[in-house]
Design a protein around this motif. Structure first.
Motif, PDB file in Angstrom:
ATOM      1  N   GLY A   1       0.738  -1.422   0.064  1.00  0.00           N
ATOM      2  CA  GLY A   1      -0.022  -0.163  -0.186  1.00  0.00           C
ATOM      3  C   GLY A   1       0.876   1.441  -0.085  1.00  0.00           C
ATOM      4  O   GLY A   1       0.396   2.315  -0.676  1.00  0.00           O
ATOM      5  N   GLN A   2       1.996   1.261   0.537  1.00  0.00           N
ATOM      6  CA  GLN A   2       2.713   2.371   0.832  1.00  0.00           C
ATOM      7  C   GLN A   2       3.848   2.584  -0.325  1.00  0.00           C
ATOM      8  O   GLN A   2       4.287   3.544  -0.800  1.00  0.00           O
ATOM      9  N   ALA A   3       4.211   1.190  -1.065  1.00  0.00           N
ATOM     10  CA  ALA A   3       5.213   1.443  -2.095  1.00  0.00           C
ATOM     11  C   ALA A   3       4.690   1.134  -3.263  1.00  0.00           C
ATOM     12  O   ALA A   3       5.398   1.664  -4.554  1.00  0.00           O
ATOM     13  N   LEU A   4       3.466   0.903  -3.601  1.00  0.00           N
ATOM     14  CA  LEU A   4       2.850   0.841  -5.032  1.00  0.00           C
ATOM     15  C   LEU A   4       1.625   1.695  -5.047  1.00  0.00           C
ATOM     16  O   LEU A   4       0.740   1.309  -4.239  1.00  0.00           O
ATOM     17  N   GLN A   5       1.583   2.991  -5.250  1.00  0.00           N
ATOM     18  CA  GLN A   5       0.426   3.735  -5.205  1.00  0.00           C
ATOM     19  C   GLN A   5       0.048   4.096  -6.561  1.00  0.00           C
ATOM     20  O   GLN A   5       0.652   4.276  -7.573  1.00  0.00           O
ATOM     21  N   LEU A   6      -1.454   4.148  -6.804  1.00  0.00           N
ATOM     22  CA  LEU A   6      -1.978   4.373  -7.905  1.00  0.00           C
ATOM     23  C   LEU A   6      -3.021   5.586  -7.780  1.00  0.00           C
ATOM     24  O   LEU A   6      -3.868   5.563  -6.605  1.00  0.00           O
ATOM     25  N   THR A   7      -3.095   6.598  -8.523  1.00  0.00           N
ATOM     26  CA  THR A   7      -3.895   7.616  -8.635  1.00  0.00           C
ATOM     27  C   THR A   7      -4.536   7.709  -9.822  1.00  0.00           C
ATOM     28  O   THR A   7      -3.920   7.855 -11.005  1.00  0.00           O
ATOM     29  N   VAL A   8      -6.012   7.679  -9.770  1.00  0.00           N
ATOM     30  CA  VAL A   8      -7.077   7.816 -11.100  1.00  0.00           C
ATOM     31  C   VAL A   8      -7.759   9.120 -10.692  1.00  0.00           C
ATOM     32  O   VAL A   8      -8.427   9.137  -9.942  1.00  0.00           O
ATOM     33  N   ASP A   9      -7.571   9.751 -11.894  1.00  0.00           N
ATOM     34  CA  ASP A   9      -8.241  11.133 -11.837  1.00  0.00           C
ATOM     35  C   ASP A   9      -8.004  11.951 -10.543  1.00  0.00           C
ATOM     36  O   ASP A   9      -9.042  12.519  -9.951  1.00  0.00           O
ATOM     37  N   GLY A  10      -6.847  11.678 -10.132  1.00  0.00           N
ATOM     38  CA  GLY A  10      -6.293  12.671  -8.895  1.00  0.00           C
ATOM     39  C   GLY A  10      -6.727  11.940  -7.556  1.00  0.00           C
ATOM     40  O   GLY A  10      -6.287  12.658  -6.533  1.00  0.00           O
ATOM     41  N   ARG A  11      -7.494  10.816  -7.733  1.00  0.00           N
ATOM     42  CA  ARG A  11      -7.566  10.242  -6.454  1.00  0.00           C
ATOM     43  C   ARG A  11      -7.074   8.936  -6.160  1.00  0.00           C
ATOM     44  O   ARG A  11      -6.851   8.011  -7.135  1.00  0.00           O
ATOM     45  N   PRO A  12      -6.424   8.803  -4.902  1.00  0.00           N
ATOM     46  CA  PRO A  12      -5.615   7.466  -4.694  1.00  0.00           C
ATOM     47  C   PRO A  12      -6.569   6.366  -4.771  1.00  0.00           C
ATOM     48  O   PRO A  12      -7.800   6.351  -4.230  1.00  0.00           O
ATOM     49  N   VAL A  13      -6.086   5.341  -5.289  1.00  0.00           N
ATOM     50  CA  VAL A  13      -6.951   4.034  -5.117  1.00  0.00           C
ATOM     51  C   VAL A  13      -6.501   3.286  -4.128  1.00  0.00           C
ATOM     52  O   VAL A  13      -5.196   2.986  -4.085  1.00  0.00           O
ATOM     53  N   LEU A  14      -7.452   2.653  -3.346  1.00  0.00           N
ATOM     54  CA  LEU A  14      -7.106   1.806  -2.408  1.00  0.00           C
ATOM     55  C   LEU A  14      -7.160   0.270  -2.699  1.00  0.00           C
ATOM     56  O   LEU A  14      -8.144  -0.267  -3.236  1.00  0.00           O
ATOM     57  N   LEU A  15      -6.138  -0.349  -2.483  1.00  0.00           N
ATOM     58  CA  LEU A  15      -5.649  -1.770  -3.049  1.00  0.00           C
ATOM     59  C   LEU A  15      -6.197  -2.801  -1.666  1.00  0.00           C
ATOM     60  O   LEU A  15      -5.651  -2.379  -0.635  1.00  0.00           O
ATOM     61  N   GLN A  16      -7.033  -3.585  -2.115  1.00  0.00           N
ATOM     62  CA  GLN A  16      -7.365  -4.666  -1.276  1.00  0.00           C
ATOM     63  C   GLN A  16      -6.716  -5.855  -1.452  1.00  0.00           C
ATOM     64  O   GLN A  16      -6.791  -6.381  -2.453  1.00  0.00           O
ATOM     65  N   LEU A  17      -6.066  -6.343  -0.403  1.00  0.00           N
ATOM     66  CA  LEU A  17      -5.352  -7.698  -0.537  1.00  0.00           C
ATOM     67  C   LEU A  17      -6.180  -8.883  -0.796  1.00  0.00           C
ATOM     68  O   LEU A  17      -7.022  -9.002   0.193  1.00  0.00           O
ATOM     69  N   VAL A  18      -6.475  -9.508  -1.761  1.00  0.00           N
ATOM     70  CA  VAL A  18      -7.183 -10.822  -1.918  1.00  0.00           C
ATOM     71  C   VAL A  18      -6.265 -11.999  -1.215  1.00  0.00           C
ATOM     72  O   VAL A  18      -6.985 -12.651  -0.595  1.00  0.00           O
ATOM     73  N   GLY A  19      -5.203 -12.236  -1.658  1.00  0.00           N
ATOM     74  CA  GLY A  19      -4.345 -13.452  -1.289  1.00  0.00           C
ATOM     75  C   GLY A  19      -2.856 -13.122  -1.727  1.00  0.00           C
ATOM     76  O   GLY A  19      -2.516 -12.251  -2.474  1.00  0.00           O
TER      77      GLY A  19
END
Lengths: 447, 174
Positions: free
Chosen positions: B92-110
């Motif tokens: 979450g801290q090392a791989l960040q994605l921003t779409v339309d200026g908003r950060p995307v929250l990544l949820q771990l599936v497994g």
């Protein structure tokens, strides 16, 4: 012993003769896939085997045989996945196995030599090869291993002497692989191509090989066809290898390189990106950088250049040859490349080390030194269009127009598609020197 | 214990070939990557077009374990394991994605371990496309000066690959 060698040599000459004759009658296959191993089943079985031997060694750490088998399995996984850690593990297991037992454990010396060759510890590999040779010099496999290591070290006279005692035995895949390399470096490219086709047929007929191993023989045959200028046939062989082992990063990288040589940039990017998704390989990074630059996407090209800069010279040890040539082609980090290649030459003075030294010196404008280095590179008679192009460019820079025209003509005649950019440079330089410039279509007749 | 011969009757034959093949790999050039181990992590971002985003991350288990443990101020476990919470926090801290200026929250599936490799899967919603997205990738860059990361993004029927390294950690997707 001498008599035994002579008898063996005579027999082997007959074997090789039969191979060459049959292979001449039946040219290198463009796409042979008699037997299709299952890569998924292979990797599942490999993991089971590794788990089994790791467990056995926990129960009985004194089994030299199990350590040797585990070393071989690590080495195999390294080849299939590109894991450097597995190469290190293989070397550790092989070393421990030999510390526990040397008698009846000669095969482990071969594994140790292979692991050391894999991480370019040539002097360490030489020690292992000499140890196995000392155990029984009458065995062709032992002489072959030592010959191979000496070949990679650039000790060609010693290597040639040992290879000659093998009498050209190409009856097994292992011996054929070594002979192919010997022929390739020693100025017998066509012989290497024929033998690679033979080895590929042996491999595709062999139901005991893994998909990765069969794919590797496609790679070797394809490389040699491409080197000989038959790039369509080379590409077909790569494609056939991918049918056997889909996702093989070496074959994908090879297809990227060939596409780039043909200036088919989008194809090069497609194959290259698939390759680096599996395994990041320095040469492929360079291809992608050039391909994006050729398409005018400077941001993408810059991202690959930054990746190369970040990693190319951050590592200790010898420089990757393809990487070094790429940097020399682009005039980047030349002093670093030169320092590294010269450091490597303390132990290894082979054709391609001298070639990299020469090409880097040429890029630095130090053409008199470059000429001396390229003369060393040419001395072994290796047939390689890139090598000849480098020679021609350096000879032209030193004012030796006659030698330059000869080498540039040879380069284009051997492979009109030897480099994405330098093949055109060769044509332009040859024209400027007054040499004959055949039409590109005629040059590419080998396709 | 089952003998290797009984377990894999063809095993010895494969080993006999392995030695020669391995040594001869030097001939092709590509095998020489072993002599130059590149530190790398790979990520694939796939926007399926229905708002769902899938992120796959692949990294060497030992490196990932060390980096994730350090970020969590813990000692790295000897077996290279990483708990889901520590793994999710690190990525979450090392791989960040921003779409339309908003950060995307990544949820771990497994996460799964495959040999030396750790594979992680994340999901996010509300991402119709990655066009114009900004990717920041610092995965493992703190460990190795020569770390090079690859990101392959799939969206709008296209694929785009780009590279990340120290000093070159942020990319705009076209």
């Amino acid at each position: 012993v001498k008599t035994r060698y002579l008898l063996a040599a005579a027999a082997m000459v007959l074997v090789t003769g039969a191979v060459v004759l049959s292979s001449t009658a039946r040219p290198a296959p463009a796409a042979v896939a008699v037997h299709r191993p299952d890569p998924l089943a292979d990797s599942t079985a490999r993991e089971l085997d590794i788990a089994l031997f790791e467990r056995r060694l926990r129960e009985d750490p004194w089994s030299a045989a199990d350590r040797s088998r585990l070393a071989a399995l690590y080495l195999r996984r390294a080849r299939e996945t590109g894991s450097f850690a597995d190469v290190v593990r293989a070397e550790e297991q092989a070393t421990q196995s030999l510390a526990q037992r040397t008698g009846h454990n000669e095969a482990t010396w071969s594994l140790l030599a292979s692991a050391r060759l894999s991480r370019h510890d040539f002097t360490g590999a030489l020690r292992a090869a000499r140890a196995v040779m000392a155990a029984d010099p009458s065995l062709p496999a032992h002489r072959g291993l030592l010959a191979e290591v000496l070949l990679e070290l650039g000790r060609y006279q010693e290597s040639d002497s040992l290879f000659r005692t093998l009498g050209g035995d190409a009856s097994s895949l292992g011996s054929a692989s070594r002979l192919i390399r010997w022929y390739e470096l020693g100025g017998h490219l066509d012989r290497a191509r024929v033998l690679a086709g033979h080895a590929l047929r042996l491999a595709t007929d062999d139901r005991e090989l893994t998909a990765e191993q069969v794919a590797w023989y496609h790679l070797r045959a394809g490389d040699l066809e491409a080197k000989g200028g038959a790039i369509d046939r080379g590409d077909s062989l790569y494609a056939a290898g991918l049918a056997v082992n889909p996702g093989d990063y070496r074959l994908l990288a090879a297809r990227a390189r060939l596409a780039a040589d043909r200036q088919e940039w989008k194809e090069a990017i497609g194959f290259g990106e698939r390759a680096i998704a599996r395994q990041l390989e320095p040469g492929t990074l360079g291809i992608l950088r050039d391909a994006w630059a050729a398409l005018g996407d400077s941001a993408q090209a810059a991202s690959y250049a930054a990746a190369m800069t970040a990693s190319a010279l951050a590592q200790p040890g010898a420089i990757h040859r393809a990487w070094g040539l790429h940097l020399a082609d682009h005039g980047e980090r030349l002093a670093d490349v030169l320092a590294r290649v010269r450091r490597e030459q303390r132990d290894r003075r082979d054709v391609y080390g001298y070639d990299l030294e020469a090409w880097t010196l040429h890029a630095m404008g130090r053409d008199a030194e470059a000429r001396r280095a390229i003369d060393h590179a040419l001395a072994h008679g290796t047939e390689d269009a890139v090598l000849w192009y480098h020679a021609g460019a350096i000879e032209a820079a030193t004012g030796d127009s006659a030698a330059a025209r000869m080498h540039l003509t040879e380069a284009l005649a051997r492979n009109a598609w030897f480099h994405p950019v330098r093949a055109d440079s060769a044509r332009a330089l040859l024209a400027a020197l007054g040499g004959p410039l055949a039409p590109r279509a005629a040059e590419g007749a080998g396709r | 214990v089952t003998s290797p011969g009984r377990l894999r009757p063809r095993w010895g034959r494969r080993l006999a070939v392995a030695g020669a093949v391995c040594a001869a790999l030097l001939a092709g050039g590509v095998g020489t990557a072993w002599a130059h181990p590149l530190h790398t992590a790979w990520a694939e971002l796939t926007a399926s077009g229905d708002g769902q985003l899938r992120v796959l991350v692949r990294a060497f288990a030992d490196d990932f374990s060390i980096a994730a443990a350090r970020a969590a101020r813990r000692a790295p476990p000897p077996d290279h394991s990483v708990t889901d919470s520590v793994a999710a926090a690190y990525v979450g801290q090392a791989l960040q994605l921003t779409v339309d200026g908003r950060p995307v929250l990544l949820q771990l599936v497994g996460q799964v371990h495959d040999g030396d490799v750790t594979r992680l899967e994340f999901r996010a919603s509300g991402v119709a496309t990655l066009r114009g997205a900004v990717v920041t990738n610092r995965l493992l860059l703190e460990l190795h000066a020569d770390q090079v990361n690859v990101v392959q993004a799939r969206y709008d029927g296209r694929a785009f690959t780009t590279m990340f390294s120290r000093g070159s950690e942020r990319r705009d997707l076209p």
